[in-house]
Design an enzyme around this catalytic site. Structure first.
Site, short mmCIF file in Angstrom:
data_model
loop_
_atom_site.label_atom_id
_atom_site.label_comp_id
_atom_site.label_asym_id
_atom_site.label_seq_id
_atom_site.Cartn_x
_atom_site.Cartn_y
_atom_site.Cartn_z
N GLU A 36 5.50 -3.98 11.57
CA GLU A 36 4.22 -3.28 11.63
C GLU A 36 3.23 -4.13 10.84
O GLU A 36 3.36 -4.30 9.63
CB GLU A 36 4.36 -1.88 11.04
CG GLU A 36 3.23 -0.98 11.47
CD GLU A 36 2.39 -0.54 10.32
OE1 GLU A 36 1.24 -1.04 10.24
OE2 GLU A 36 2.87 0.25 9.50
N ASN A 38 0.80 -1.23 0.00
CA ASN A 38 0.00 0.00 0.00
C ASN A 38 0.83 1.28 0.00
O ASN A 38 0.35 2.33 -0.42
CB ASN A 38 -1.02 0.00 1.15
CG ASN A 38 -0.39 -0.10 2.51
OD1 ASN A 38 0.80 -0.35 2.65
ND2 ASN A 38 -1.19 0.10 3.54
N CYS A 91 -3.12 0.45 7.06
CA CYS A 91 -3.14 -0.21 8.36
C CYS A 91 -3.75 0.72 9.40
O CYS A 91 -4.34 0.26 10.38
CB CYS A 91 -1.74 -0.65 8.76
SG CYS A 91 -0.58 0.68 8.70
O1 G3H Z 1 -0.63 1.03 6.00
C1 G3H Z 1 0.11 1.38 6.89
C2 G3H Z 1 0.73 2.70 6.88
O2 G3H Z 1 1.80 2.74 7.80
C3 G3H Z 1 -0.28 3.78 7.15
O3 G3H Z 1 0.27 5.01 6.87
O4 G3H Z 1 -1.26 6.48 8.17
O5 G3H Z 1 0.26 7.41 6.42
O6 G3H Z 1 -1.71 6.03 5.78
P1 G3H Z 1 -0.67 6.30 6.81
#
Ligand code: G3H
Length: 496
Positions: free
Chosen positions: A264, A169, A298
């Protein structure tokens, strides 16, 4: 355009090369991996299916390059990172194009990801110069029974070879969030990109190549997880793994040896809404937090826990905004774009059907075309439904009506995940008490969960992860403290 101009050398015919020992190469396996465009569901790109022997070669180069790099002055490491950041931003258009085609990221968000990544690399260079330029000086007489006969000098030393595995993502941003800290701290880095997102990663790596980093310091191996996945994560040459993704991370952490891990692994971020909350603010944040990039974050809001007395009003406001979301291809910069793979879409559909059978209220009609799933708010969700606990990673958001704040906290804490959460109320005292009670790495007060700004600490409890990220934490995590103790023949007290 991707694979042309400055990027022509990374492409061989219609297959992207992998990066080893400072050169772009074809795999001797003769095999390739196809990358399916989530929108067209046809092959968009092909990458090399690297072999285990090629991984071994990369590990050897990484080890020897790291030795020389650790002797490179900190200011010089920072200078090269600043250069890479500038080149990355200069080439935002072709990299964003790959993000649109490989992971269906909306066009504007794709550009933002690359720009954010350049900024992250620059900030990392500056932060590294500050925090790695300092050590500690300790004296022995502060501990009972000791005279001042020992001076202890500490500094931060690199770990060696860092293995970085980013998710689909944010293939660029979550790759550089590992590459930058690793390099500034004097480590070398081996990157294993996700399959969807691999070509964006290869373009990003080429920006580091153009910046002039030494041969072997950065490598990028593409291929099938079944062939090189475990081989990489269990490789004796790896000194640290930084992984972002799903529960594969749990398997990796069980198999990895005595090395530091930064993991993570997702979340089920709860949004607790109190009776006094500003419902327009909540609705706007639910849309941003629950539906941006079609919920494939996430840190997306993955369950709304709203007090029954304001639930009808909130659901109405959210529905009004859902109706305005533009659904369609990422090239048109739509809000809701196809989810990354057909199997993801099938998984999401399974959660929706389970909720339907068990009696959830569908605020919109469930609609799917290929990998494209229309945004859906599910009201009156109960704890016996899978959607109450599982991460859809799609544009489907459950609402659970609660009768007390304790009920909301209980649901949040009963999850296996503990990444982030948020609470909406005008009462800051209540908000702080709720934040303290929530078992998550971060709680946002009056805003949707988010990782950024990228220098903020970012961590998950329970199955959401190991360690803490954010620029400073990642630099520290990719170093170890080394002490040198000077033993004096007799006690020495300054000015004594
Ligand atoms: O998908 C996991 C990422 O660490 C979320 O990052 O809060 O910048 O969308 P974000």
């Amino acid at each position: 355009m991707a694979g042309t101009g400055d990027f022509a050398e990374i492409l061989d015919g219609d297959v992207y090369k992998y990066y080893s020992d400072g050169e772009w190469k074809k795999s001797s396996s003769g095999k390739t991996v196809a990358i399916i465009n989530p929108t067209t569901r046809k092959t968009q790109y092909k990458v090399q299916a690297c072999s285990q022997a090629e991984v071994n070669k990369v590990m050897e180069s990484a080890k020897s390059a790291q030795k020389a790099w650790a002797r490179t002055p900190l200011w010089k490491r920072a200078e090269l990172l600043h250069k890479a950041a500038a080149i990355l931003k200069e080439h935002k258009a072709p990299i964003a194009e790959c993000l649109v085609k490989e992971i269906a990221k909306p066009a504007k968000d794709a550009v933002s990801e690359v720009v954010r990544s350049g900024d992250l690399v620059s900030y990392t260079a500056e932060e590294g110069v500050r925090i790695l330029g300092e050590g500690k000086f300790l004296v022995s007489d502060s501990f009972p029974g000791n005279e001042r006969t020992k001076y202890c000098l500490t500094s931060k030393i690199p770990l060696g070879v860092i293995l970085a595995i980013p998710p689909f993502n944010y293939p660029v941003n979550l790759a550089v969030s590992k590459i930058g800290p690793a390099l500034i701290a004097g480590n070398s880095l081996v990157l294993k990109p996700p399959t969807q997102g691999a070509v964006s990663c290869l373009h990003m790596v080429h920006c580091f190549h153009l910046a002039g980093f030494p041969k072997g310091l950065i490598s990028c191996v593409t291929g099938k997880g079944s062939e090189i996945g475990d081989f990489l994560t269990m490789h004796p040459g790896v000194n640290c793994i930084s992984f972002t993704g799903g529960d594969t991370g749990i398997a990796i952490s069980k198999k990895a040896g005595m090395i530091p891990l930064q993991m993570e692994l997702g979340g089920k971020d709860a949004c607790i809404v109190l009776e006094d909350a500003d419902l327009d603010l909540v609705a706007a944040n639910i849309i941003k937090g629950g539906f941006s990039y079609s919920g494939q974050r996430c840190t997306a809001i993955k369950v709304v826990l709203v007090m029954e007395s304001v639930a009808d009003a909130l659901v109405e406001k959210v529905n009004a905004r859902v109706a305005k979301l533009r659904v369609g291809p990422p090239e048109d910069d739509c809000d809701i774009t196809p989810v990354v793979t057909e199997s993801s879409a099938n998984f999401i559909e399974g959660l929706v059907m389970d909720a339907k059978e068990k009696g959830a209220t569908f605020c919109q009609e469930y609609k799917r075309d290929g990998n494209l799933i229309w945004p859906l708010l599910l009201d009156n969700v109960r704890p016996d439904m899978r959607i109450a606990w599982e991460e859809p990673f799609g544009p489907i958001l459950p609402v659970i009506r609660i009768n007390s704040v304790e009920e909301g906290i209980h649901h949040c804490n009963a999850s296996n995940f503990g990444l982030q959460g948020c609470v909406f109320t005008k009462d800051i005292n209540k908000a702080v008490l709720i934040s303290d009670a929530m078992e998550t790495g971060t709680v946002q007060i009056n805003s949707a969960p988010a990782r950024g700004p990228d220098h903020f600490p970012f961590q998950g409890l329970k199955d959401s992860g190991i360690g803490s990220q954010g620029i400073t934490n990642s630099i520290n995590m990719m170093t170890k403290v080394k002490s040198t103790v000077i033993n004096l023949p007799s006690p020495s007290y300054s000015m004594g």
